[in-house]
Scaffold this active site. Structure first.
Site, PDB file in Angstrom:
ATOM      1  N   CYS A  34      16.474  37.117   4.731  1.00 24.49           N
ATOM      2  CA  CYS A  34      17.286  36.980   3.513  1.00 24.49           C
ATOM      3  C   CYS A  34      18.545  36.152   3.752  1.00 24.49           C
ATOM      4  O   CYS A  34      19.251  35.826   2.811  1.00 24.49           O
ATOM      5  CB  CYS A  34      17.653  38.354   2.973  1.00 24.49           C
ATOM      6  SG  CYS A  34      18.647  39.309   4.098  1.00 24.49           S
ATOM      7  N   CYS A 103      20.025  45.912   3.751  1.00 23.76           N
ATOM      8  CA  CYS A 103      21.459  45.614   3.857  1.00 23.76           C
ATOM      9  C   CYS A 103      22.197  46.776   4.518  1.00 23.76           C
ATOM     10  O   CYS A 103      23.113  46.557   5.318  1.00 23.76           O
ATOM     11  CB  CYS A 103      22.055  45.343   2.485  1.00 23.76           C
ATOM     12  SG  CYS A 103      21.414  43.847   1.704  1.00 23.76           S
TER      13      CYS A 103
END
Length: 138
Positions: A34, A103
Protein backbone atom coordinates in the site's frame (compact mmCIF):
# COMPACT_ATOMS: atom_id res chain seq x y z
CA UNK A 1 -15.70 2.77 3.96
CA UNK A 2 -16.85 3.67 7.45
CA UNK A 3 -14.39 5.23 9.85
CA UNK A 4 -15.12 5.76 13.53
CA UNK A 5 -15.20 9.29 14.95
CA UNK A 6 -11.95 8.56 16.81
CA UNK A 7 -10.19 7.53 13.59
CA UNK A 8 -11.41 10.70 11.89
CA UNK A 9 -10.34 12.81 14.87
CA UNK A 10 -6.82 11.36 14.90
CA UNK A 11 -6.64 11.77 11.11
CA UNK A 12 -7.85 15.38 11.10
CA UNK A 13 -6.01 16.36 14.31
CA UNK A 14 -3.08 13.96 14.62
CA UNK A 15 -1.20 14.05 17.92
CA UNK A 16 2.58 14.01 18.27
CA UNK A 17 3.50 14.72 14.65
CA UNK A 18 7.15 15.39 13.92
CA UNK A 19 10.59 14.26 14.92
CA UNK A 20 12.15 14.13 18.36
CA UNK A 21 15.60 15.63 17.86
CA UNK A 22 17.41 13.54 20.47
CA UNK A 23 15.22 10.44 20.19
CA UNK A 24 16.32 7.37 22.16
CA UNK A 25 15.00 5.10 19.43
CA UNK A 26 13.62 5.51 15.91
CA UNK A 27 11.62 2.83 14.14
CA UNK A 28 10.78 2.93 10.44
CA UNK A 29 8.49 0.38 8.86
CA UNK A 30 6.69 0.22 5.57
CA UNK A 31 4.15 -1.78 3.67
CA UNK A 32 5.21 -2.34 0.08
CA UNK A 33 1.69 -3.22 -1.10
CA UNK A 34 0.00 0.00 0.00
CA UNK A 35 3.04 2.28 0.12
CA UNK A 36 2.50 3.38 3.73
CA UNK A 37 5.68 4.36 5.56
CA UNK A 38 5.60 4.94 9.29
CA UNK A 39 8.40 6.33 11.44
CA UNK A 40 8.07 6.45 15.22
CA UNK A 41 10.39 8.38 17.53
CA UNK A 42 10.67 7.47 21.23
CA UNK A 43 12.34 9.41 24.02
CA UNK A 44 13.15 7.05 26.87
CA UNK A 45 14.41 7.92 30.33
CA UNK A 46 15.20 5.06 32.66
CA UNK A 47 12.51 2.56 31.75
CA UNK A 48 9.79 5.03 30.77
CA UNK A 49 8.76 6.45 27.40
CA UNK A 50 8.59 10.13 28.25
CA UNK A 51 7.80 11.28 24.72
CA UNK A 52 6.74 9.80 21.40
CA UNK A 53 6.15 11.25 17.97
CA UNK A 54 5.67 10.06 14.41
CA UNK A 55 6.00 10.89 10.76
CA UNK A 56 3.77 8.85 8.50
CA UNK A 57 3.41 8.81 4.76
CA UNK A 58 0.20 7.00 4.01
CA UNK A 59 -3.56 6.86 4.14
CA UNK A 60 -5.81 8.34 6.81
CA UNK A 61 -5.89 5.08 8.77
CA UNK A 62 -2.07 4.98 8.81
CA UNK A 63 -1.97 8.52 10.18
CA UNK A 64 -4.69 7.75 12.75
CA UNK A 65 -3.01 4.55 14.01
CA UNK A 66 0.37 6.33 14.25
CA UNK A 67 -1.22 9.15 16.22
CA UNK A 68 -3.06 6.77 18.54
CA UNK A 69 -0.07 4.51 19.21
CA UNK A 70 2.15 7.48 20.18
CA UNK A 71 -0.56 8.58 22.64
CA UNK A 72 -0.78 5.03 24.03
CA UNK A 73 2.95 4.63 24.72
CA UNK A 74 3.59 7.98 26.43
CA UNK A 75 4.27 7.61 30.14
CA UNK A 76 4.36 3.81 29.92
CA UNK A 77 7.28 1.58 30.87
CA UNK A 78 9.05 -0.40 28.16
CA UNK A 79 7.48 -3.64 29.42
CA UNK A 80 4.01 -2.05 29.29
CA UNK A 81 4.66 -0.83 25.74
CA UNK A 82 5.72 -4.34 24.74
CA UNK A 83 2.16 -5.51 25.46
CA UNK A 84 0.50 -2.98 23.12
CA UNK A 85 -0.79 -4.93 20.13
CA UNK A 86 -2.27 -3.81 16.86
CA UNK A 87 -5.63 -5.07 18.21
CA UNK A 88 -5.28 -2.70 21.18
CA UNK A 89 -4.58 0.20 18.78
CA UNK A 90 -7.66 -0.66 16.70
CA UNK A 91 -9.80 -0.99 19.84
CA UNK A 92 -8.59 2.41 21.09
CA UNK A 93 -9.74 3.88 17.76
CA UNK A 94 -13.15 2.13 18.05
CA UNK A 95 -12.21 -0.19 15.22
CA UNK A 96 -10.88 0.02 11.67
CA UNK A 97 -12.29 -1.26 8.39
CA UNK A 98 -10.87 -4.75 7.71
CA UNK A 99 -8.90 -3.55 4.69
CA UNK A 100 -7.11 -1.03 6.94
CA UNK A 101 -6.20 -3.45 9.76
CA UNK A 102 -2.64 -3.65 8.37
CA UNK A 103 -2.15 0.02 9.35
CA UNK A 104 -2.49 -0.92 13.02
CA UNK A 105 0.05 -3.71 12.49
CA UNK A 106 2.47 -1.12 11.09
CA UNK A 107 1.91 1.07 14.16
CA UNK A 108 2.76 -1.84 16.47
CA UNK A 109 5.81 -2.75 14.35
CA UNK A 110 7.06 0.86 14.21
CA UNK A 111 7.00 1.14 18.02
CA UNK A 112 8.79 -2.20 18.36
CA UNK A 113 11.35 -1.16 15.73
CA UNK A 114 12.01 2.04 17.73
CA UNK A 115 12.46 -0.02 20.90
CA UNK A 116 14.83 -2.32 18.99
CA UNK A 117 16.82 0.72 17.80
CA UNK A 118 16.98 1.95 21.41
CA UNK A 119 18.09 -1.45 22.69
CA UNK A 120 20.84 -1.64 20.06
CA UNK A 121 22.05 1.91 20.74
CA UNK A 122 22.06 1.53 24.52
CA UNK A 123 23.21 -2.08 24.66
CA UNK A 124 20.24 -3.30 26.70
CA UNK A 125 18.10 -6.37 26.15
CA UNK A 126 14.33 -5.98 26.07
CA UNK A 127 12.63 -9.26 26.88
CA UNK A 128 10.48 -10.59 24.06
CA UNK A 129 11.58 -7.95 21.56
CA UNK A 130 12.32 -9.26 18.07
CA UNK A 131 14.44 -7.48 15.46
CA UNK A 132 12.37 -5.59 12.89
CA UNK A 133 11.28 -7.66 9.90
CA UNK A 134 12.87 -5.26 7.46
CA UNK A 135 15.45 -2.77 8.62
CA UNK A 136 15.17 0.42 6.59
CA UNK A 137 17.88 2.19 8.60
CA UNK A 138 17.37 5.86 9.50
Amino acid sequence: MEYSEKVMDHFMNPRNVGEIEDASGIGTVGNEQCGDIMRVFLKIEGDVIIDASFKTFGCGAAVATSSMVTEMVKGKTISEVMTITNEAVMKALDGLPAVKAHCSVLAEEAVQAALWDYSQESGITIEGLMPPKSDHGH
